[in-house]
Design a protein around this motif. Sequence first.
Motif, PDB file in Angstrom:
ATOM      1  N   LEU A  37     -37.903  19.182 -54.955  1.00 47.08           N
ATOM      2  CA  LEU A  37     -38.522  17.866 -54.921  1.00 47.08           C
ATOM      3  C   LEU A  37     -37.806  16.916 -53.969  1.00 47.08           C
ATOM      4  N   VAL A  38     -36.499  17.029 -53.880  1.00 44.73           N
ATOM      5  CA  VAL A  38     -35.745  16.208 -52.923  1.00 44.73           C
ATOM      6  C   VAL A  38     -36.163  16.569 -51.497  1.00 44.73           C
ATOM      7  N   GLU A  41     -39.653  15.107 -50.808  1.00 42.80           N
ATOM      8  CA  GLU A  41     -39.570  13.665 -50.566  1.00 42.80           C
ATOM      9  C   GLU A  41     -39.020  13.379 -49.180  1.00 42.80           C
ATOM     10  N   SER A  42     -38.036  14.129 -48.772  1.00 41.19           N
ATOM     11  CA  SER A  42     -37.462  13.957 -47.434  1.00 41.19           C
ATOM     12  C   SER A  42     -38.496  14.275 -46.352  1.00 41.19           C
ATOM     13  N   ARG A  44     -41.757  14.124 -46.714  1.00 42.74           N
ATOM     14  CA  ARG A  44     -42.776  13.085 -46.775  1.00 42.74           C
ATOM     15  C   ARG A  44     -42.333  11.844 -46.014  1.00 42.74           C
ATOM     16  N   LYS A  45     -41.079  11.437 -46.226  1.00 42.40           N
ATOM     17  CA  LYS A  45     -40.560  10.265 -45.529  1.00 42.40           C
ATOM     18  C   LYS A  45     -40.528  10.488 -44.021  1.00 42.40           C
ATOM     19  N   SER A  90     -49.458   8.774 -50.673  1.00 45.24           N
ATOM     20  CA  SER A  90     -48.913   9.805 -51.575  1.00 45.24           C
ATOM     21  C   SER A  90     -47.623   9.347 -52.237  1.00 45.24           C
ATOM     22  N   SER A  91     -46.880   8.483 -51.560  1.00 46.15           N
ATOM     23  CA  SER A  91     -45.631   8.005 -52.160  1.00 46.15           C
ATOM     24  C   SER A  91     -45.901   7.121 -53.372  1.00 46.15           C
ATOM     25  N   ASP A  95     -44.144  10.669 -57.524  1.00 45.31           N
ATOM     26  CA  ASP A  95     -42.755  10.197 -57.542  1.00 45.31           C
ATOM     27  C   ASP A  95     -41.802  11.392 -57.523  1.00 45.31           C
ATOM     28  N   TRP A  96     -41.672  12.008 -56.342  1.00 47.48           N
ATOM     29  CA  TRP A  96     -40.815  13.186 -56.237  1.00 47.48           C
ATOM     30  C   TRP A  96     -39.355  12.849 -56.516  1.00 47.48           C
ATOM     31  N   ARG A  97     -38.906  11.693 -56.075  1.00 49.22           N
ATOM     32  CA  ARG A  97     -37.505  11.316 -56.308  1.00 49.22           C
ATOM     33  C   ARG A  97     -37.235  11.172 -57.805  1.00 49.22           C
TER      34      ARG A  97
END
Length: 184
Positions: A37-38, A41-42, A44-45, A90-91, A95-97
């Motif tokens: 998941l981290v 998220e990375s 995605r960002k 999507s963010s 909430d992947w973080r």
Amino acid sequence: MNSSHADNQTQLLIQFNTRCSRILSTYKAHEAAADRLVKLESCRKGASIVLTALSAVTFVIPVLETVGLGRYSSVVVSGIALAATMIALSSDSVDWRGRAEQHSHAARDLRRLHLEYQSLMLDFRVGRLTLEEALEKRDKLARKEYKVLSRISVRVKNSDSDKAEKKIDSDTSLQMNYVLREGE
């Protein structure tokens, strides 16, 4: 030591070993899920930043014209802007973080349980605990295990479990077996 008592000890050690192995697998799966998941998220960002930058029309149109694709510039720019918008949205919905943090907390709690089972097995194996004391501690640990597992609100994917099993199989320091050998 009579054979019935020795059989009881062996069976208890087998049970401890089974529980310890199960907890190890579960905590490693939660670690794998948190890592996954981290990374998501990375990605995605990073994609959001790149696509947002690319969607700047003043940058994309001259580049497309330079390579002879000027007639497609409005479609390309619109596509990039749409992709940037979808990633940004999507963010808000995923909430992947936060989920990664939940998996990390679960892994820490499970790791603590795993270490307690290892200590219990070792203490029993070397004679620091009687059979009755070991049974009592086992029951307390089982209740604690139930509480920890019932508090975990996130679930792991099969791929996380597979990754955890590969990690356990490849790391001999994670493989512990305290079952009594024949004649002990």
